[in-house]
Enzyme design. Structure first.
Site, short mmCIF file in Angstrom:
data_model
loop_
_atom_site.label_atom_id
_atom_site.label_comp_id
_atom_site.label_asym_id
_atom_site.label_seq_id
_atom_site.Cartn_x
_atom_site.Cartn_y
_atom_site.Cartn_z
N ASP A 111 -2.72 -10.58 -2.51
CA ASP A 111 -3.31 -10.05 -1.28
C ASP A 111 -4.75 -9.62 -1.60
O ASP A 111 -5.04 -9.17 -2.71
CB ASP A 111 -2.49 -8.84 -0.81
CG ASP A 111 -2.91 -8.33 0.57
OD1 ASP A 111 -2.22 -8.62 1.55
OD2 ASP A 111 -3.94 -7.63 0.65
N HIS A 138 0.82 -1.23 0.00
CA HIS A 138 0.00 0.00 0.00
C HIS A 138 0.85 1.27 0.00
O HIS A 138 0.31 2.37 -0.16
CB HIS A 138 -0.93 0.04 1.22
CG HIS A 138 -2.01 -0.99 1.18
ND1 HIS A 138 -2.88 -1.12 0.13
CD2 HIS A 138 -2.37 -1.96 2.08
CE1 HIS A 138 -3.73 -2.12 0.37
NE2 HIS A 138 -3.43 -2.65 1.54
N HIS A 158 -6.37 -7.13 -0.71
CA HIS A 158 -6.48 -5.69 -0.95
C HIS A 158 -5.67 -5.32 -2.19
O HIS A 158 -4.62 -5.93 -2.45
CB HIS A 158 -5.96 -4.90 0.26
CG HIS A 158 -6.67 -5.23 1.53
ND1 HIS A 158 -6.19 -6.18 2.42
CD2 HIS A 158 -7.82 -4.77 2.05
CE1 HIS A 158 -7.04 -6.27 3.45
NE2 HIS A 158 -8.03 -5.43 3.24
N ASP A 201 -4.81 -12.76 3.10
CA ASP A 201 -6.08 -12.30 3.67
C ASP A 201 -7.28 -12.57 2.75
O ASP A 201 -8.40 -12.17 3.09
CB ASP A 201 -6.00 -10.81 4.06
CG ASP A 201 -5.22 -9.97 3.08
OD1 ASP A 201 -4.91 -10.47 1.98
OD2 ASP A 201 -4.93 -8.80 3.41
ZN LIG Z 1 -4.31 -7.12 2.53
#
Ligand SMILES: [Zn+2]
Length: 308
Positions: free
Chosen positions: A162, A125, A164, A245
């Site tokens: 991931d 991120h 996200h 995740d």
């Molecule tokens: Zn994540």
């Protein structure tokens, strides 16, 4: 097959507030599951210190200075709503970068066939000038540029499973055709980026998944979007932004993968790496917040790396 594993006790000293999902216990359960004798063949190496100059491969000096200045002498400071730093966070972040770069050196200098880096803080991120989403510096992006600068890699593929979207990696390579960024992620979900229309200079492939997606749809997306893009790109190195995740137990998202999906996806990328990159594959831990789901998924992933 030689699979190298980097870890370091400093990663446990990057502290986050009580109840925060990105916590030191994540690495403790990974350590425990990889203690099983099935993993005795792992080449375990203490992560080396990172060179701060390599941060500049992906971030400007002003940002490096800002993050370093935010590190408190005691207690904890919040950089944004969900990203905290503690006194040892600088050293932890630097050692996460050190391990990622060393992993690249290992696969280019044939010390290992592939490498898993069990580090924190995670990185995907972190944008050029923004630390966010539990991330300070973009480990995968720095490692990709390290491969280009130090080992002459022409094309590096970063595959991010991931749950996200890796907005940071996308931001850093948005106009850089020498790096392919492919991501499967839940949408809608934090951070909000990752629509299929976000394509950079043709080097970004986003394959968003609806909440409730299970193994079949994930594998279809991987097979139809990610793997053909990687094959067409013919990278010299594949880096996995390995977050776990998307596991069905994870509390931060609603994708329903099982351990076997990570085993399968790992195998697919190893085959791509064999076809194009002399097998060179580096995997960096990103998210994964259910301790059991994380531990079993890492075991499946690393088990596949070792098996070839
Ligand atoms: Zn994540």
């Amino acid at each position: 097959m030689v699979t190298r594993l980097y870890s370091h006790p400093i990663y446990l000293e990057h502290l986050t507030p009580p109840g925060h999902p990105e916590r030191p216990d994540r690495l403790r359960v990974i350590e425990r599951v990889l203690d099983d004798e099935g993993f005795s063949g792992l080449d375990r190496v203490l992560a080396p210190d990172g060179d701060p100059a390599t941060i500049l491969y992906a971030h400007p000096q002003s940002f490096l200075d800002k993050v370093r200045a935010a590190i408190p002498e005691t207690g904890m400071t919040k950089i944004d709503g969900d990203t905290a730093v503690s006194p040892k966070s600088w050293q932890a972040a630097l050692t996460a970068i050190g391990a990622a770069n060393a992993a690249v050196d290992d696969v280019f200098e044939a010390r290992a066939d592939n490498v898993f880096v069990a580090s924190r803080p995670p990185g995907h991120h972190a944008e050029k000038t923004t630390a966010m989403g539990f991330c300070l510096f973009n480990n995968a992006a720095i490692a990709a540029r390290h491969a280009q600068k130090t080992h002459g890699a022409q094309r590096v593929a970063i595959v991010d499973w991931d749950v996200h979207h890796g907005n940071g990696t996308q931001d850093i390579f948005w106009d850089d055709a020498s790096v392919l960024y492919c991501s499967t992620h839940q949408m809608p979900l934090y951070p909000g980026t990752g629509a299929p229309g976000e394509t950079g200079v043709g080097n970004i492939v986003n394959a968003p998944l609806s909440p409730g997606t299970g193994s079949d749809v994930f594998r279809d997306a991987f097979r139809s979007r990610v793997l053909p893009a990687v094959d067409a790109f013919a990278p010299d190195l594949i880096i996995i932004s390995a977050g776990f995740d998307a596991h069905h137990r994870d509390p931060l998202a609603e994708i329903n993968l099982v351990e076997d999906d990570f085993d399968w996806a790992t195998g697919q990328l190893m085959e791509s790496a064999d076809r194009h990159a002399k097998g060179r594959l580096v995997s960096l831990l990103e998210g994964g917040y259910d301790l059991q789901g994380l531990a079993f998924s890492v075991a499946a992933h690393v088990g596949r790396l070792m098996k070839g």
